[in-house]
Design an enzyme around this catalytic site. Structure first.
Site, short mmCIF file in Angstrom:
data_model
loop_
_atom_site.label_atom_id
_atom_site.label_comp_id
_atom_site.label_asym_id
_atom_site.label_seq_id
_atom_site.Cartn_x
_atom_site.Cartn_y
_atom_site.Cartn_z
N GLY A 143 -7.35 13.34 0.81
CA GLY A 143 -6.62 12.09 0.94
C GLY A 143 -7.58 10.94 0.68
N THR A 170 5.30 9.92 -3.15
CA THR A 170 6.42 8.97 -3.05
C THR A 170 7.30 9.08 -4.28
OG1 THR A 170 5.07 7.45 -1.75
CG2 THR A 170 6.99 6.50 -2.85
N ASN A 252 -6.29 -0.11 -7.29
CA ASN A 252 -6.73 -1.48 -6.98
C ASN A 252 -5.56 -2.45 -7.11
OD1 ASN A 252 -9.40 -0.98 -6.40
ND2 ASN A 252 -10.09 -1.25 -8.51
N ARG A 280 19.70 -15.43 22.36
CA ARG A 280 19.62 -14.70 23.63
C ARG A 280 19.33 -15.67 24.78
NH1 ARG A 280 20.96 -10.43 26.75
NH2 ARG A 280 19.28 -9.85 28.18
N GLU A 375 -2.24 4.48 -0.10
CA GLU A 375 -3.08 3.78 -1.08
C GLU A 375 -4.43 3.38 -0.48
OE1 GLU A 375 -1.36 1.28 -3.99
OE2 GLU A 375 0.60 2.25 -3.85
#
Ligand SMILES: Cc1cc2nc3c(=O)[nH]c(=O)nc-3n(C[C@H](O)[C@H](O)[C@H](O)COP(=O)(O)OP(=O)(O)OC[C@H]3O[C@@H](n4cnc5c(N)ncnc54)[C@H](O)[C@@H]3O)c2cc1C
Length: 393
Positions: A143, A170, A252, A280, A375
């Site tokens: 990784g 992905t 990058n 609220r 990334e």
């Protein structure tokens, strides 16, 4: 005596000011995200599946080929515009944001920069109209240490035969084209790494398990399996053995995209929190009238403003052809921190309701977490930044 006319120096527009074109582009996407994406967000998150009809609409709207030149059917836009698109989509749904992000800032960007003319003609017109892209570098054992990848490619005649497995990819379920990294000569270490253009129906290629995730649940994250996968030699992207350069340089740019995604997440969460605080009531008045809440809302807004400036600056540096490596790493690092802090505070401002799935803020909190991981993790960004700043850059 003649009067001296003193010319005022030209004023540089503020970093966050948008040109007319950029404004129009952003407003179109904002409207689309509100009208078409927002109504589907909850269901897509629950099911963990992205709506296919929406992806078709992304193509129709020109969101999947923003920077691609007109001659290949793209929008001929800027990297900055791609970044605006990722931000606006992520404000509504970070999964929608990452689909647009991977397509534009990773896959199309790599094709534009490294593909030869024949490859551009073959793939770019499809990337702008129907083909979803994916970027496959990571593996189970590699990784952060990405170049330790184990997938191998062996040249046999006019084909490479690829064997190995990729993980965490992905768009794995939706993609038709994968930029996939394999090593053609492990003895050479990272100098054997080569980028391949792999179509989903190439023999020996299949998509494996889809991950069941904490956040960005509608975005598919899949394993890829290569068993004697046959890839024509003509599908090497860039030079054989130079894949490491493609991986580094593409990521990058991609990091600015993740910064934009996290900026969008932070904005989306903040908007809900600010609205809720004014509605609220406790102790007989809206909670936004308590200074404690006001200060939290103000702190969140300030951090979002700083994050936006970093994203826009890095993107404009890229478009200007400047070196942006440090700024991109800083942008991703900081924006992911801001997104997590802002989304977490948004949950708190909603009180107990914020902790339930009946309200939208818990999803922003879950979605924010990925910004620190993919990334390049935050530690990897810090490593890059440290190397550059200690080296005097
Ligand atoms: C939802 C999702 C989508 C993804 N999409 C893609 C994709 O499309 N394509 C793709 O190729 N990959 C993708 N990834 C993979 C992602 O890029 C990796 O998960 C990431 O780079 C971290 O690698 P790892 O998971 O192996 O963690 P590791 O590298 O094992 O890291 C574990 C921890 O150790 C730390 N660490 C590691 N080395 C060091 C060091 N030298 N110094 C200090 N700390 C260190 C890390 O910061 C981290 O905290 C995706 C991941 C996820 C979760």
């Amino acid at each position: 005596m003649a009067e001296l006319t003193v010319q005022k120096p030209a004023v540089t527009p503020p970093l966050v000011a948008l040109s007319e074109d950029e404004l129009l582009f952003r407003d179109n996407i904002r409207q689309f995200a509100e009208d078409r994406v927002r109504p589907l967000v909850k269901e897509m998150d629950e099911k963990g599946v992205f709506d296919h009809g929406l992806i078709r609409e992304f193509f129709q709207l020109g969101l999947m080929g923003i920077e691609v030149p007109e001659q290949y059917g793209g929008g001929d836009g800027t990297f900055f515009e791609a970044i605006l698109a990722v931000e606006e989509m992520s404000r509504v749904d970070a999964s929608a944001g990452v689909i647009v992000d991977v397509q534009n800032t990773l896959v199309n960007n790599a094709l534009l920069r490294w593909a030869n003319e024949e490859q551009k003609k073959r793939y770019l017109p499809r990337m702008t109209t129907e083909l979803v892209g994916a970027y496959a570098l990571s593996e189970a054992g590699s990784g952060s240490d990405a170049f330790a990848l184990q997938t191998k490619a062996e040249l046999r005649g006019d084909e490479y035969i690829l064997n190995g497995r990729k993980m965490w990819i992905t768009n794995g379920k939706e993609a038709g084209l994968f930029i996939l990294f394999a090593n053609i000569d492990p003895a050479q270490g990272y100098r054997g790494i080569t980028a391949f253009l792999i179509e989903k129906d190439f023999p020996g290629f299949s998509v494996g398990k889809k991950e069941d995730k904490l956040g960005i649940r509608a975005s598919s994250t899949c394993e890829l399996i290569l068993e004697d996968c046959r890839v024509p030699r003509a599908n090497v992207l860039g030079e054989a053995g130079k894949g490491y350069k493609i991986a580094i340089e593409t990521l990058n740019e991609g990091r600015i995209g993740i910064g934009a995604q996290m900026l969008g997440v932070a904005r989306g969460a903040w908007e809900y929190a600010a609205k809720y605080a004014q509605e609220r009531k406790q102790f007989g008045k809206p909670i936004a009238e308590f200074q404690g809440i006001q200060f939290q809302i103000a702190q969140m807004a300030t951090e979002i403003e700083a994050a936006r400036m970093m994203v826009y600056n890095a993107a404009r540096m890229k478009d200007a052809g400047m070196n942006f490596v440090k700024e991109a790493a800083m942008t991703k690092l900081f924006c992911s921190q801001v997104a997590e802090r802002v989304a977490s505070l948004a949950v708190e401002i909603y009180g107990g309701y914020g902790f339930t799935k009946d309200y939208p803020v818990e999803k922003y909190f879950r979605d924010s977490k990925i910004g620190k991981i993919y990334e390049g993790t935050s530690n990897m960004q810090l490593q890059t930044i440290a190397k550059l700043v200690l080296g005097g850059k």
